[in-house]
Design an enzyme around this catalytic site. Structure first.
Site, PDB file in Angstrom:
ATOM      1  N   LYS A 158       0.845  -1.203   0.000  1.00 18.92           N
ATOM      2  CA  LYS A 158       0.000   0.000   0.000  1.00 18.92           C
ATOM      3  C   LYS A 158       0.872   1.242   0.000  1.00 18.92           C
ATOM      4  CE  LYS A 158      -1.830   2.581   3.048  1.00 18.92           C
ATOM      5  NZ  LYS A 158      -1.553   3.863   2.350  1.00 18.92           N
ATOM      6  N   CYS A 185      13.731   9.868   7.513  1.00 14.49           N
ATOM      7  CA  CYS A 185      13.596   9.495   8.927  1.00 14.49           C
ATOM      8  C   CYS A 185      14.915   9.509   9.695  1.00 14.49           C
ATOM      9  CB  CYS A 185      13.003   8.101   8.986  1.00 14.49           C
ATOM     10  SG  CYS A 185      13.878   6.947   7.917  1.00 14.49           S
ATOM     11  N   GLU A 188       9.974  15.176  15.961  1.00 13.32           N
ATOM     12  CA  GLU A 188      10.364  15.041  14.559  1.00 13.32           C
ATOM     13  C   GLU A 188       9.661  16.114  13.727  1.00 13.32           C
ATOM     14  OE1 GLU A 188       8.862  11.711  12.162  1.00 13.32           O
ATOM     15  OE2 GLU A 188      10.939  11.350  11.567  1.00 13.32           O
ATOM     16  N   GLU A 238       9.267   0.515  11.068  1.00 13.01           N
ATOM     17  CA  GLU A 238      10.321   1.504  10.813  1.00 13.01           C
ATOM     18  C   GLU A 238       9.663   2.865  10.965  1.00 13.01           C
ATOM     19  OE1 GLU A 238      13.375   0.912  10.416  1.00 13.01           O
ATOM     20  OE2 GLU A 238      13.456  -1.191   9.870  1.00 13.01           O
TER      21      GLU A 238
HETATM   22  P1  NAD Z   1       2.179   7.968   8.203  1.00  9.55           P
HETATM   23  O1  NAD Z   1       2.353   7.105   9.404  1.00  9.55           O
HETATM   24  O2  NAD Z   1       1.133   8.994   8.242  1.00  9.55           O
HETATM   25  O3  NAD Z   1       1.841   7.054   6.922  1.00  9.55           O
HETATM   26  C1  NAD Z   1       2.727   6.057   6.460  1.00  9.55           C
HETATM   27  C2  NAD Z   1       1.933   5.021   5.701  1.00  9.55           C
HETATM   28  O4  NAD Z   1       1.115   4.310   6.623  1.00  9.55           O
HETATM   29  C3  NAD Z   1       0.962   5.588   4.679  1.00  9.55           C
HETATM   30  O5  NAD Z   1       0.883   4.671   3.605  1.00  9.55           O
HETATM   31  C4  NAD Z   1      -0.337   5.669   5.441  1.00  9.55           C
HETATM   32  O6  NAD Z   1      -1.467   5.658   4.596  1.00  9.55           O
HETATM   33  C5  NAD Z   1      -0.249   4.429   6.300  1.00  9.55           C
HETATM   34  N1  NAD Z   1      -0.944   4.482   7.579  1.00  9.55           N
HETATM   35  C6  NAD Z   1      -1.013   5.523   8.446  1.00  9.55           C
HETATM   36  N2  NAD Z   1      -1.687   5.151   9.553  1.00  9.55           N
HETATM   37  C7  NAD Z   1      -2.016   3.850   9.402  1.00  9.55           C
HETATM   38  C8  NAD Z   1      -2.699   2.900  10.203  1.00  9.55           C
HETATM   39  N3  NAD Z   1      -3.199   3.227  11.391  1.00  9.55           N
HETATM   40  N4  NAD Z   1      -2.823   1.645   9.737  1.00  9.55           N
HETATM   41  C9  NAD Z   1      -2.319   1.286   8.547  1.00  9.55           C
HETATM   42  N5  NAD Z   1      -1.684   2.155   7.714  1.00  9.55           N
HETATM   43  C10 NAD Z   1      -1.527   3.415   8.142  1.00  9.55           C
HETATM   44  O7  NAD Z   1       3.605   8.558   7.883  1.00  9.55           O
HETATM   45  P2  NAD Z   1       3.963   9.605   6.732  1.00  9.55           P
HETATM   46  O8  NAD Z   1       3.653  10.965   7.225  1.00  9.55           O
HETATM   47  O9  NAD Z   1       3.396   9.167   5.445  1.00  9.55           O
HETATM   48  O10 NAD Z   1       5.553   9.404   6.631  1.00  9.55           O
HETATM   49  C11 NAD Z   1       6.445  10.138   7.381  1.00  9.55           C
HETATM   50  C12 NAD Z   1       6.871   9.360   8.583  1.00  9.55           C
HETATM   51  O11 NAD Z   1       7.485   8.129   8.186  1.00  9.55           O
HETATM   52  C13 NAD Z   1       7.911  10.078   9.398  1.00  9.55           C
HETATM   53  O12 NAD Z   1       7.601   9.964  10.763  1.00  9.55           O
HETATM   54  C14 NAD Z   1       9.195   9.330   9.081  1.00  9.55           C
HETATM   55  O13 NAD Z   1      10.180   9.419  10.068  1.00  9.55           O
HETATM   56  C15 NAD Z   1       8.706   7.949   8.905  1.00  9.55           C
HETATM   57  N6  NAD Z   1       9.659   7.159   8.120  1.00  9.55           N
HETATM   58  C16 NAD Z   1      10.393   6.184   8.748  1.00  9.55           C
HETATM   59  C17 NAD Z   1      11.340   5.463   8.039  1.00  9.55           C
HETATM   60  C18 NAD Z   1      12.168   4.393   8.706  1.00  9.55           C
HETATM   61  O14 NAD Z   1      12.772   3.587   7.988  1.00  9.55           O
HETATM   62  N7  NAD Z   1      12.233   4.326  10.018  1.00  9.55           N
HETATM   63  C19 NAD Z   1      11.537   5.726   6.699  1.00  9.55           C
HETATM   64  C20 NAD Z   1      10.787   6.730   6.097  1.00  9.55           C
HETATM   65  C21 NAD Z   1       9.837   7.439   6.810  1.00  9.55           C
END
Ligand code: NAD
Length: 494
Positions: free
Chosen positions: A189, A299, A399, A263
């Site tokens: 997804k 991240c 963050e 992650e």
């Molecule tokens: P987000 O959590 O809002 O969304 C990430 C993904 O998860 C999207 O596809 C979203 O639709 C889905 N999602 C969100 N809530 C969900 C739930 N309850 N159940 C299932 N799916 C869900 O994050 P974002 O704003 O899209 O991305 C930025 C964040 O991602 C930052 O906090 C960043 O640090 C983190 N990130 C972490 C890594 C890592 O490897 N640790 C890498 C890249 C980004």
């Protein structure tokens, strides 16, 4: 400053079908996701939005493919590796188109997209194909209470891979590549902000001849993600995203006793030791990559810059120069180092944190409120450098996910380790020094899942992942393959 309009997109970006079970199928609903350029805010494409009925179809196809007694999960690892390598070729062949689409969608500067989103996905596929081919499916271990044990490695089943918008293809591949190489089937997804590149990947998967049912790509938001995570037909969840999202996913998986890797967010430290060489000619590019890459939307970036007190002003001056000379602009322009934020939400979030930093008494050395000159549209913020705050400030603890750095003073190496570790997160970080032993001692001491010396970039060959609220589970390395395998012990008594 002029905008480069997205005139020569080679893809048909108004997709009509969804990639379900390895084939293009009519979506269950007429709902669509519209994608806008982060730079021009104009529509650059649209795709069908997947619904629960599409998830049900995708999971059923993945289940059938996984449970087939002659199917993908039962193939010899070398046969699967050949398909994964073919996929690497197909992904590589589409890399130029992919990086351009990513850059338009989320504002990633094209030079950074070429350095990350072009090489990492294909390299990750090749790495896991190679690893799976070389790994024995069964190994014999000497017994302690039995004669011997056969330890058999097997895929887990149907995987749900949920990814964010910031580095969409590389992060998709941290799940897809090991999942496929290990013999799983997978439902991916992507985030609504970056769905167009996912359709290019679907095209590559089809061209590579990945068997029916093995991969589905379902664009949708968090509700769809939540539905996939809790679907009874899913056996494992791999999530990359925010700590808030990860917590919700972890709760759902805890209830179902479903294995999950997370992650999540980060607030890493870039620690400049007092012997560091701060010559921007020598270290500017690596320092930028470790702290500001992809407009600060990665991240693992070291957005808390820890400076020895006796060199504090010098560090602030060097960073101010680095940031002032990092061109902000159209991400499709090769000269741009910092583009717009990926979305309006993200722009508002970063702008809000700049105000919080000011209200906390931070001294704005570069940037500050408002948009960069000449950019009255697009999700731009001004790259901002704060000085004069300590590690307790909200902008040092939370963050931001944007081009905002805070320089924090420290007394000695032990104090630097303490401050770097004084965070709810623990994902990346870096140590800058001319003395490798000393840098190693500091790197060993910081509570984090990964850390670099005089630079930072995750390496596919070694485990990557966080500690504390940055999540659990590892990607990359052999650990990243093990995350998609289960093992069975068969005891022998003679
Ligand atoms: P987000 O959590 O809002 O969304 C990430 C993904 O998860 C999207 O596809 C979203 O639709 C889905 N999602 C969100 N809530 C969900 C739930 N309850 N159940 C299932 N799916 C869900 O994050 P974002 O704003 O899209 O991305 C930025 C964040 O991602 C930052 O906090 C960043 O640090 C983190 N990130 C972490 C890594 C890592 O490897 N640790 C890498 C890249 C980004």
């Amino acid at each position: 400053m002029s905008l480069t309009m997205p005139t020569n997109l080679s893809t048909d970006v108004d997709h009509t079908d969804l990639f379900i079970g390895g084939a293009w199928q009519k979506p269950a609903s007429a709902r669509r996701i519209t994608v806008r350029s982060a730079t021009t805010e104009e529509i650059i494409g649209s795709v069908p939005e997947a619904t629960e009925a599409d998830v049900d179809r995708a999971v059923a196809a993945a289940r059938r493919a996984f449970d087939d007694p002659q199917g993908w999960s039962t193939w010899d690892p070398a046969e699967r590796a050949a398909v994964v390598e073919k996929l690497a070729d197909e992904v590589q062949a589409r890399a130029d188109e992919t990086v351009r689409v990513i850059s338009m969608q989320n504002g990633m500067p094209i030079t950074i997209a070429r350095a990350l989103e072009a090489p990492y996905p294909a390299a990750t596929l090749r790495f896991y194909a190679d690893l799976a081919r070389k790994q024995a499916v069964e190994e014999e271990r000497p017994g302690i209470f039995v004669a011997r044990t056969t330890v058999r490695r097997m895929p887990i089943g149907v995987v749900a891979g949920i990814v964010p918008w910031n580095v969409p293809q590389s992060l998709t591949m941290t799940k897809l590549a090991p999942a496929l190489a290990a013999g799983n089937t997978i439902i991916l997804k992507p985030s609504p902000e970056t769905v167009l590149d996912a359709f290019i990947l679907a095209d590559a998967i089809e061209a590579a001849g990945v068997p029916e049912g093995v991969v589905s790509i379902l664009p949708g938001g968090r509700d769809l993600g939540a539905y996939i995570v809790s679907h009874p037909g899913v056996d494992k969840v791999a999530f990359t995203g925010s700590t808030t999202g990860g917590r919700a996913v972890a709760k759902a998986c805890a209830e179902l006793l479903r294995p999950v890797s997370l992650e999540l967010g980060g607030k890493s430290a870039a620690i400049i030791l007092d012997d560091a060489d701060l010559d921007l000619e020598k270290m500017g590019q690596s320092f930028f990559a470790s702290t500001l890459a992809n407009n600060g939307q990665v991240c693992f970036l070291g957005t808390r810059v820890l400076a020895p007190r006796r060199r504090y002003d010098e560090v602030v001056d060097v960073l101010a120069t680095l940031m002032r000379f990092s061109p902000v602009g159209d991400p499709l322009d090769d000269a741009t180092l910092i583009g717009p934020m990926a979305s309006k939400n993200q722009q508002e979030r970063v702008a809000n944190y700049i105000e919080i930093g000011k209200s906390e008494g931070g001294r704005v050395v570069v940037g500050g409120s408002g948009r960069p000159d000449g950019w009255d549209r697009g999700h731009f913020v001004r790259p901002t450098l704060f000085a004069g705050l300590d590690n307790t400030a909200r902008i040092a603890q939370e963050e931001i996910f944007g081009p905002v750095l805070t320089v924090i003073g420290y007394d000695d190496d032990a104090d630097a380790i303490r401050i770097a570790s004084d965070s709810d997160y623990g994902l990346g970080g870096s140590v800058w020094s001319t003395d490798d032993d000393r840098a190693m001692a500091v790197a060993r001491g910081v509570q984090t899942g990964t850390i670099g010396i005089n630079g930072y970039i995750p390496d596919i060959g070694a485990p990557f992942g966080g500690v504390k609220q940055s999540g659990y589970g590892k990607e990359f390395g052999a650990e990243g393959l093990a995350a998609y395998q289960q093992v069975k012990s068969i005891y022998h008594f003679a």
